[in-house]
Design an enzyme around this catalytic site. Structure first.
Site, short mmCIF file in Angstrom:
data_model
loop_
_atom_site.label_atom_id
_atom_site.label_comp_id
_atom_site.label_asym_id
_atom_site.label_seq_id
_atom_site.Cartn_x
_atom_site.Cartn_y
_atom_site.Cartn_z
CD GLU A 1 44.57 39.66 27.35
OE1 GLU A 1 45.80 39.85 27.24
OE2 GLU A 1 43.73 40.57 27.23
CE1 TYR B 1 49.88 37.38 26.82
CE2 TYR B 1 49.15 38.99 28.45
CZ TYR B 1 48.92 38.27 27.30
OH TYR B 1 47.74 38.44 26.61
CG HIS C 1 41.20 45.18 25.35
ND1 HIS C 1 41.25 43.82 25.53
CD2 HIS C 1 42.50 45.58 25.29
CE1 HIS C 1 42.51 43.41 25.57
NE2 HIS C 1 43.30 44.48 25.42
CG ASN D 1 44.42 39.42 31.01
OD1 ASN D 1 43.58 38.52 31.09
ND2 ASN D 1 44.19 40.55 30.37
#
Length: 470
Positions: A369, A305, A121, A303
């Site tokens: 995520e 958002y 990461h 992931n």
């Protein structure tokens, strides 16, 4: 609202990253990573913040696992710090560094929580980034092929240490960010602005993934699950014009297909090669590389958002979109926004999940995520109320449920993040956690969103927000 029930066995998790929470930057043999160096570069990180202490998870790990146990999470996705395990990126493991992850895994298992390891990461050992101008040693970070081989070696060290107790492994987290934010726009470590180098970095990250999968297959039990996590972009053209659609194609090639096509189809996107011809001839892709990159995985982590809206135009330079800058303009999406100024749009997650259902049949998916930053604070009574985050999470989990109902094989959801943490170039100014951290005292306070998530996990699904508040 009718209650939305998730399948039995659905994995309810939360996630963190080593540099963002561990601290203990110079303890027990850990050496600097590119983020230690970058965060000390004047102007690189807001307020000059560093991850030296972060959320002090290295010393408070048992407390944090107890918080997860109270939440009822079934899984915890964490990353291993490469410079803690292999300080220079070469050679034998640092046993004291490995011992921390032994303790963490044992603590999780004792709490009934499945450990999910992410090997990378973004915290590349600094020594691998530092270029040796003599050319006699590996160096130069991800634009250099040798870094992929060093990563495979490191993957083997961690697998040998933890493979008897960890059943789920992820090679890389968001290689797009590592390549293009790190080497093209320079807003992430190591802070370089070299478009051609960023494309080499993307390929070598893909190669590192493939080599690590091969090493993990040899080192782990056959029952182990090996995956990759991508921050895929839900790309939308502003209009139906040919120019806007071409802008979306260019961003999709760099943001999505540069990773999906090699990993799942063993090829580079032909249009991307053409788009970037002025920057590179892609001769760094050697015979056999794509076969290695396409070594089969067991699942894919997503992931998400916010969506990405584009139109024809010109973006600012330096841009994390090499080859697309003269043709693409990024357009703010409508609707409410988080503290990151990111639009809130759960439909984008549904779009990605259904796209992958159609393009990658038979590949199980995990939302690895998803979350939001808001300007949280503890009120005079010590409570932290975050209704905007609860609404964000509720909408996105409803989108996951809708995808499940439409035949998408989604196996789990990992909320980002367990703790407020060091938010990369934003320092400590942005809070994604469902547990508030007072960074002066390191006191942990579960927010309303933590109690909401615990309720979701306990019932295995969502009920109406009004019912929950009542």
């Amino acid at each position: 609202m009718t209650e939305l029930t998730f399948p039995a066995g659905f994995r309810w998790g939360t996630a963190t990253a080593a540099y963002q929470i561990e601290g203990a930057a110079d303890e027990d043999g850990r050496a600097p990573s590119i983020w230690d160096t970058f965060s000390r570069t004047p102007g690189a990180v807001r307020n000059g913040d560093t991850g030296d202490i972060a959320a002090d998870h290295y010393h408070r790990m048992a407390e944090d696992v107890a918080l997860m146990k109270d939440l009822g999470v079934t899984d915890y996705r964490f990353s291993v710090a490469w410079p803690r395990v292999q300080p220079t990126g070469r050679g034998p493991a640092n046993q004291k560094g490995l011992d921390f992850y032994h303790r963490l895994v044992d603590e999780l298992l004792s709490a009934g929580i499945r450990p999910v390891v992410t090997l990378y990461h973004w915290d590349l050992p600094q020594e691998l980034e530092t270029v040796d101008i003599s050319g006699s040693a590996a160096g130069g970070g991800w634009p250099y092929r040798e870094t992929a081989e060093r990563f495979a070696e490191y993957a083997g060290l961690v697998a040998d240490a933890l493979g008897d107790r960890v059943a789920t492994w992820t090679t890389l987290n968001e290689p797009w960010c590592a390549a293009f934010l790190g080497y093209a726009s320079g807003v992430h470590a190591p802070g370089r602005t070299d478009a051609a180098a960023s494309l080499r970095a993307a390929h070598h990250l893909n190669l590192a993934h493939g080599r690590a999968v091969q090493v993990l297959r040899d080192a782990l039990p056959s029952s182990a699950e090996v995956s990759l996590t991508l921050n895929l972009h839900a790309v939308r053209a502003l209009s139906g014009s040919g120019a806007d659609r071409d802008a979306a194609r260019r961003v999709d090639a760099l943001g999505n297909r540069l990773f999906l096509d090699p990993v799942f189809h063993g090829r580079l996107p032909a249009d991307l090669v053409e788009d970037t011809a002025a920057l590179t001839d892609w001769s760094f892709v050697r015979n056999g590389d794509l076969d290695v990159i396409a070594t089969p995985v067991d699942s894919l982590g997503i992931n998400y958002y916010s969506p990405t809206v584009v139109a024809a135009g010109t973006s600012a330079f330096p841009s994390p979109w090499p080859g697309a800058e003269p043709h693409v303009r990024f357009v703010p999406a409508p609707g409410p926004r988080t503290a990151m100024d990111w639009p809130v749009d759960a439909e984008g997650l549904y779009e990605l999940l259904t796209r992958l259902r159609d393009e990658l049949p038979g590949v199980p998916l995990m939302v690895t995520e998803n979350g939001a930053a808001y300007d949280d604070y503890a009120d005079p009574s010590g409570d932290v109320h975050d209704p905007e985050r609860v609404a964000y999470l509720h909408a996105h989990l409803a989108a996951v449920h809708r995808a499940l109902a439409d035949g998408v094989d989604v196996r789990g959801y990992f909320l980002w993040s367990l703790l407020d943490n060091f938010e990369w170039a934003y320092g400590y100014g942005k809070r994604f956690g469902i547990v508030h951290v007072d960074f002066a005292s390191q006191r942990r306070t579960p927010k309303d969103s933590a109690r909401w998530y615990a309720d979701v996990i306990a019932r295995g699904g969502l009920r109406g927000l009004r019912a929950l508040r009542g």
